[in-house]
Scaffold this active site. Structure first.
Site, PDB file in Angstrom:
ATOM      1  N   ASN A   1       0.823  -1.057  -0.201  1.00 33.82           N
ATOM      2  CA  ASN A   1      -0.039   0.034   0.148  1.00 33.82           C
ATOM      3  C   ASN A   1       1.023   1.157   0.012  1.00 33.82           C
ATOM      4  OD1 ASN A   1      -1.887   2.143   0.498  1.00 33.82           O
ATOM      5  ND2 ASN A   1      -2.196   1.340   2.727  1.00 33.82           N
TER       6      ASN A   1
ATOM      7  N   LYS B   1      -0.002   4.184  -0.176  1.00 28.99           N
ATOM      8  CA  LYS B   1      -0.570   5.582   0.516  1.00 28.99           C
ATOM      9  C   LYS B   1      -0.400   6.770  -0.512  1.00 28.99           C
ATOM     10  CE  LYS B   1       0.438   3.425   4.832  1.00 28.99           C
ATOM     11  NZ  LYS B   1       0.319   3.621   6.326  1.00 28.99           N
TER      12      LYS B   1
ATOM     13  N   HIS C   1      -9.481   0.632   5.145  1.00 31.64           N
ATOM     14  CA  HIS C   1      -8.255   0.797   5.635  1.00 31.64           C
ATOM     15  C   HIS C   1      -8.415   1.897   6.929  1.00 31.64           C
ATOM     16  CE1 HIS C   1      -3.967   2.395   6.368  1.00 31.64           C
ATOM     17  NE2 HIS C   1      -3.519   1.288   5.917  1.00 31.64           N
TER      18      HIS C   1
ATOM     19  N   GLU D   1      -4.951  -5.411  10.598  1.00 37.17           N
ATOM     20  CA  GLU D   1      -4.014  -4.154  10.953  1.00 37.17           C
ATOM     21  C   GLU D   1      -4.235  -3.754  12.057  1.00 37.17           C
ATOM     22  OE1 GLU D   1      -2.139  -3.072   6.880  1.00 37.17           O
ATOM     23  OE2 GLU D   1      -3.792  -1.896   7.241  1.00 37.17           O
TER      24      GLU D   1
HETATM   25  C1  PEP Z   1      -0.653   0.039   6.079  1.00 39.86           C
HETATM   26  O1  PEP Z   1      -0.926   1.064   6.134  1.00 39.86           O
HETATM   27  O2  PEP Z   1      -1.551  -0.759   5.497  1.00 39.86           O
HETATM   28  C2  PEP Z   1       0.505  -0.509   6.586  1.00 39.86           C
HETATM   29  C3  PEP Z   1       0.548  -1.817   7.056  1.00 39.86           C
HETATM   30  O3  PEP Z   1       1.622   0.385   6.918  1.00 39.86           O
HETATM   31  P1  PEP Z   1       3.243   0.186   7.638  1.00 39.86           P
HETATM   32  O4  PEP Z   1       3.565  -1.351   7.028  1.00 39.86           O
HETATM   33  O5  PEP Z   1       3.758   1.183   7.259  1.00 39.86           O
HETATM   34  O6  PEP Z   1       2.925  -0.031   9.125  1.00 39.86           O
END
Ligand code: PEP
Length: 249
Positions: free
Chosen positions: A13, A15, A97, A167
């Site tokens: 991802n 972002k 998310h 997550e």
């Molecule tokens: C995310 O935003 O889905 C994520 C897992 O970010 P990070 O790996 O940077 O913690």
């Protein structure tokens, strides 16, 4: 095939990161991963979807959007719909998310409607669930995740069009990866909860872990029971690091 639920899934991802010239890194990534036996997906910002779809055409890399609106079109400034993602060549979309949920308060909002619209437009969804630190400290995380799943997964879901990503918000972008025990227990809980959903009578969907996954911890995380892949934020921006995570499966 766009997605095989029996293979490991490694998703990146991006972002709000990436410009047209980052295409060079995606081309390098494609050269490193061709021949890998996994579902590998990148979620760039909307501006790069068509470009990345074009470069990844004859490769195993798939492309997705980071969110979609639940309506097909209309007066929704700043939004993008599932038919638009499909039109741009995307095969996947992330729904719910935590950074998107945060814009709509603590509730699940219209996650279920968005997911349903994505399925109606032939997109495979990664539905994200995860508790914040406060919920975990109160010991309410299992109930919280069960409720999020009930509020987020529509009747149109099945194991071929739906992936769940756990997550924990306190682990995203913080460097505080959940412990092996935390991940093992929550993934078992999610797996058990999904068994009661009519849509998954023919088999549960893949469950990914996300939250500060990097090349050093990916191998360990991917070896945990009921972890069918990872959703990676920060470490997916560097094609060499992302490739290391893919190779640690
Ligand atoms: C995310 O935003 O889905 C994520 C897992 O970010 P990070 O790996 O940077 O913690």
């Amino acid at each position: 095939m766009k997605f095989n639920p029996d293979l490991v899934t490694i998703a990146g991802n991006w972002k709000m990161n990436g410009h047209i010239d980052t295409s060079v890194d995606v081309e390098k990534l494609i050269n490193l991963i061709n021949g890998d036996d996994a579902n590998i997906i990148l979620f760039p910002p909307y501006t790069l979807i068509s470009q990345f779809v074009h470069i990844s055409k004859n490769s195993i890399l798939s492309i997705g959007g980071q969110d979609c609106h639940h309506k097909d079109s209309g007066a929704f400034t700043g939004s993008i719909s599932a038919p638009m993602l499909h039109d741009a060549g995307a095969d996947f979309v992330i729904i719910g998310h935590s950074e998107v949920r945060a814009l709509h308060g603590k509730g699940s909002g219209n996650i279920m409607n968005k997911t349903q619209s994505a399925h109606e437009n032939d997109l495979i969804t990664i539905i994200c669930v995860g508790e914040d630190r406060e919920v975990r400290l109160q010991g309410e995380h299992y109930n919280f995740i069960s409720k999020q799943l009930e509020d987020s997964v529509p009747r149109t879901s099945n194991r071929n069009n739906t992936i769940i990503a756990y997550e924990p918000i306190w682990a995203i972008g913080t460097g505080n990866t959940a412990t092996t025990a935390d991940i093992k227990e929550m993934h078992a809980h999610i797996n058990n909860t999904l068994q009661d959903f009519d849509m998954f009578k023919k088999g549960n969907p893949s469950i990914l872990y996300g939250g500060s996954v990097n090349p050093k911890n990916a191998g360990q995380i991917l070896s945990i029971n009921n972890v069918n892949g990872v959703l990676v934020g920060g470490s997916s921006l560097d094609h060499l690091q992302f490739n290391e995570i893919i190779k640690s499966k």
